[in-house]
Write an enzyme that holds these catalytic residues in place. Structure first.
Site, PDB file in Angstrom:
ATOM      1  N   PHE A 243       4.383  54.441   2.478  1.00 54.25           N
ATOM      2  CA  PHE A 243       3.488  54.571   3.641  1.00 54.25           C
ATOM      3  C   PHE A 243       2.787  55.927   3.697  1.00 54.25           C
ATOM      4  CE2 PHE A 243       7.093  51.795   5.153  1.00 54.25           C
ATOM      5  CZ  PHE A 243       6.439  50.609   4.935  1.00 54.25           C
ATOM      6  N   GLY A 470       6.144  48.133  -2.990  1.00 54.35           N
ATOM      7  CA  GLY A 470       6.544  46.978  -2.189  1.00 54.35           C
ATOM      8  C   GLY A 470       5.348  46.108  -1.868  1.00 54.35           C
ATOM      9  N   GLY A 512      -5.161  50.917  -4.057  1.00 53.39           N
ATOM     10  CA  GLY A 512      -4.347  50.568  -5.227  1.00 53.39           C
ATOM     11  C   GLY A 512      -4.676  49.226  -5.845  1.00 53.39           C
ATOM     12  N   LEU A 619      -6.809  38.618  -3.969  1.00 49.92           N
ATOM     13  CA  LEU A 619      -6.291  38.420  -5.322  1.00 49.92           C
ATOM     14  C   LEU A 619      -5.071  37.511  -5.322  1.00 49.92           C
ATOM     15  CD1 LEU A 619      -6.574  42.179  -6.303  1.00 49.92           C
ATOM     16  CD2 LEU A 619      -8.080  40.334  -7.069  1.00 49.92           C
ATOM     17  N   GLN A 627       1.335  41.882   3.090  1.00 49.12           N
ATOM     18  CA  GLN A 627       0.854  43.213   3.460  1.00 49.12           C
ATOM     19  C   GLN A 627       0.339  43.227   4.895  1.00 49.12           C
ATOM     20  OE1 GLN A 627       0.695  46.380   1.688  1.00 49.12           O
ATOM     21  NE2 GLN A 627       2.418  45.127   1.089  1.00 49.12           N
ATOM     22  N   LYS A 690     -11.229  43.982  -2.387  1.00 47.41           N
ATOM     23  CA  LYS A 690     -11.029  45.255  -1.689  1.00 47.41           C
ATOM     24  C   LYS A 690      -9.558  45.357  -1.295  1.00 47.41           C
ATOM     25  CE  LYS A 690     -14.609  44.459   1.168  1.00 47.41           C
ATOM     26  NZ  LYS A 690     -15.846  44.568   1.979  1.00 47.41           N
ATOM     27  N   GLU A 694      -3.649  48.307   4.273  1.00 41.82           N
ATOM     28  CA  GLU A 694      -3.613  49.100   5.499  1.00 41.82           C
ATOM     29  C   GLU A 694      -4.367  48.436   6.639  1.00 41.82           C
ATOM     30  OE1 GLU A 694      -3.004  53.504   3.568  1.00 41.82           O
ATOM     31  OE2 GLU A 694      -5.048  52.892   3.954  1.00 41.82           O
TER      32      GLU A 694
END
Ligand code: MOS
Length: 733
Positions: A243, A470, A512, A619, A627, A690, A694
């Site tokens: 995080f 993670g 990432g 993806l 997430q 993209k 977050e």
């Protein structure tokens, strides 16, 4: 590969493997407890000693004396490393405060010593025998609210100034001028910071650690110890959450390296949980004044955001105004950021730094403004949408489907049936409320490299120093290679986190996934070109890769045959071109929430959450959903419970463990739904994807707060929305 123009049709568009919900390929390792995490890597170096750190007991001043004689004589002790025995060590540019060395103390629990012993128990026991005397400095204090008036008299940093805000605001038909606060927060990831270090010879350093950014970690260790990159090896294959607190080298790695240098043996150090909140970094507290002016029809004419946060001198604090320049339209704008220097522990990045805090304020303000206007908050946001930067209309969003998020969300959530009158819907002892908020988060992608090795058995190996904190990196990288090479995911092995692999973007800032898959794509394109060459075809794009075979013209050859003489290796880097600077790349969400607030106790239950997300091509819908729901859980924490309690006299976070710092648990989470819009962003990467890691956190806390207001009729502008802030204002039972 240079990505110098928007992506056109390419092999990743086939979406045979990409775009499909794919369970994590590293899942079995995690569920069986066999994924090698840093502290448990007993096999990497023999004869490991254990280090236990000691933190400063004052926030600001210096060490006058340190008596370690008892500790040195304690059973099992091999060495005691003292900060007073060395000069202050070097520092990586992204770290604000040096991690060790010298007598000066800049924050509470700054590392000042390490005891290295045969066992953990011996090291910990000996640490308690160290006697330290301090000379404590007077400071300007540790209370941001108390220092606000003085700070407002200083000039802030103007982030955006367009038109004439003050006049437009004064003349607006409907106005809002409110101040919101967000507390300091701790990352509270499950895995503590941990490192095993082995220092060999004059300066060959290997660390097995838990870090989001392998290349930054290498550079950080070079900066701290004056080493060359070729002499530093970092390995971080599995990370139990970060995080943002594991973006840069931290004290665990520095101390372990010092311990190993001293003893000549491998040394492992984990930061004890009660030391993490104060020794490492936190999300800074903010105070945010928001002013919005609008016409009667709801068109925003003036928007002002004056954000303040705290930082160690030289740091960046929390940029809580990050989203405001471009999220909503409005011709007159004044966005200001202010930093108050404070000797609290270092403020630095925590998940969605900037927007997470900023939207907690802005999206309550938008809700309040909609109410003043007598408008549906969904509608109010929709009519103030912008497709360009309001401060620079030449600059457009590459893709922005925020209004569609709002509309779909309202439809799917049943927004029309919401409670309309705050405090008016009740089910027995529970007040029921509905709220919504917008979400915004930038979508950067950065240079990322990978190596692909086609094996004689027809499988492929991908190597990159990318990390999986993670998030699912292993899986989406495997999907990318599988798609490009016409393989199943089970035929791709992904190796991450090792500094001997090509340098990736790493994990941070939700860059990432998009970056590391683009780097993998580039390496796969190169491998396809090599395969084409071997098949005597100059045009790799004419090749068809499917089912472990490649077809050129009327010839179909198994990959096993192509690689029968030995593995074929291709490596490449994706570099992002300037053309993207003409655009704003961002992700969007609309959050909808239903809460129940108990009239007797003030307890809040988040009963239902829906996020509709616009984040380019997804993806892997399964890991992307994980997430986003993780971000939503974190948003419940931010809204209702998370708060580092500042001891404003002594300058430290008092609730520095997981007993005192509350985060949501399973019992706090009920229904969560996530919808991804079917969008592609060709400006972003060749995969048109993209970040999304977050986005789920952005806006959600305000949606909970708005639902809480809708349930209770009590508006709280200071997070978290704890019972004490509402209890005496609830209706009688
Ligand atoms: Mo993120 S706060 O950049 O790890």
């Amino acid at each position: 590969m240079d990505f110098n123009q928007p992506a056109t049709e390419n092999p990743a568009d086939r979406q045979r493997v990409l775009g499909k919900s794919t369970p994590r390929i590293d899942g079995p390792l995690k569920t069986t407890g066999t994924a090698p995490y840093a502290y448990e890597r007993h096999d990497v170096a023999e004869g490991q000693l254990v280090g236990y750190p000691l933190g400063s007991a004052i926030a600001k001043g210096r060490i006058v004396s340190m008596d370690t004689s008892e500790a040195e004589a304690a059973p099992g002790v091999q060495a005691v490393i003292r900060t007073t025995d060395m000069d202050v060590l070097g520092k990586f540019q992204m770290n604000v405060v040096p991690l060790f060395g010298g007598p000066e103390i800049l924050h509470y629990h700054q590392a000042i010593a390490l005891v290295v012993a045969d066992s953990f128990e011996e090291a910990r026991a000996a640490t308690a025998l160290i006697r330290v005397e301090y000379d404590e400095d007077e400071t300007d204090g540790f209370d941001l609210a108390a220092r606000r008036e003085a700070a407002l008299e200083q000039e802030g940093e103007i982030e955006q100034e367009v038109g004439d805000f003050e006049t437009a605001f004064a003349e607006a038909a409907v106005t809002l001028d409110e101040t919101y606060t967000t507390p300091a927060e701790s990352h509270a990831m499950m895995e503590p910071h941990a490192t095993i270090a082995l220092w060999e010879g004059e300066g060959n350093l290997s660390v097995w650690t838990s870090n989001q950014m392998v290349a930054w970690n290498v550079q950080g260790l070079c900066d701290v110890f004056g080493l060359n990159k070729e002499n530093v090896h970092v390995d971080s294959p599995f990370i139990g959450g970060g995080f943002g607190v594991k973006l840069f080298v931290r004290a665990d790695a520095v101390l372990a390296a010092l311990g190993s240098r001293e003893t000549g043996r491998p040394v492992k150090v984990a930061l004890p949980r009660p030391m993490i909140a104060n020794n490492t970094t936190h999300r800074a507290e903010t105070i945010q004044r928001i002013r919005i002016g609008a016409n009667e029809d709801g068109t925003i004419t003036a928007i002002g955001h004056d954000g303040m946060s705290e930082t160690q001198p030289g740091g960046r604090g929390e940029n809580c105004t990050a989203q405001t320049p471009v999220f909503y339209a409005g011709p007159n704008r004044l966005i200001v950021n202010r930093l108050v220097d404070m000797y609290l522990p270092e403020a630095n990045a925590m998940r969605a730094p900037g927007e997470a805090s900023g939207l907690m304020a802005l999206e309550i303000a938008m809700d309040e403004m909609a109410e003043k206007l007598g408008m549906d908050p969904v509608e109010f946001r929709a009519i103030n949408d912008t497709q360009v930067d309001p401060g620079d209309p030449e600059k457009a969003f590459s893709e922005r489907h925020f209004v569609e998020c709002l509309r779909q969300g309202a439809e799917r959530f049943g927004w029309a049936d919401r409670n309309q009158e705050p405090g008016s819907r009740r089910e027995g002892m529970w007040l029921i409320g509905h709220g919504m908020a917008g979400g915004y988060r930038g979508a950067p992608s950065t240079t990322s490299a990978a190596r692909v090795r086609l094996q004689p058995d027809g499988t492929a190996i991908v190597e990159t120093d990318m990390t999986d904190i993670g998030t699912g990196s292993y899986t989406i990288i495997a999907q990318t290679a599988a798609e490009m090479l016409g393989l199943g995911v089970d035929k791709v092995e992904v190796r991450l986190g090792d500094s001997s692999f090509p340098v990736s973007a790493g994990s941070g800032g939700q860059w990432g996934a998009s970056s590391s898959t683009a780097g993998t794509y580039a390496a796969c394109v190169k491998l396809r070109e090599e395969i084409a060459r071997r098949l005597g075809n100059d045009d790799a794009s004419a090749l068809e890769f499917a089912d472990g075979k490649v077809t050129t013209g009327d010839r179909t050859v198994p990959l096993t045959e192509i690689a029968s003489d030995g593995e074929i290796v291709a490596e490449d880097t994706i570099n992002f071109g300037d053309f993207r600077e003409k655009f704003i790349l961002a992700t969007f969400a609309a959050h909808f929430v239903e809460v129940a607030v108990h009239v007797g106790t003030g307890e809040t239950r988040v009963r239902r959450m829906l996020a509709v997300c616009d984040a380019g091509r997804i993806l892997n819908p399964l890991s992307a959903r994980s997430q986003v729901i993780g971000g939503m859980v974190m948003g419940i924490g931010a809204a209702l419970m998370e708060e580092l309690a500042v001891d404003t006299g002594r300058g430290f976070f008092a609730n520095h463990d997981l007993a005192g710092y509350e985060v949501p648990v399973h019992a706090d989470i009920h229904e969560q739904e996530v919808v991804f819009l079917d969008t592609e962003d060709a400006t972003s990467t060749p995969l048109k994807a993209k970040g999304v890691g977050e986005l789920g956190l952005c806006g959600i806390a305000a949606a909970v707060a708005n639902a809480h207001y809708n349930a209770t009729g009590v508006r709280i502008r200071d997070y978290p929305l704890t019972l004490d802030k509402v209890l005496d204002r609830l209706p009688t039972i």
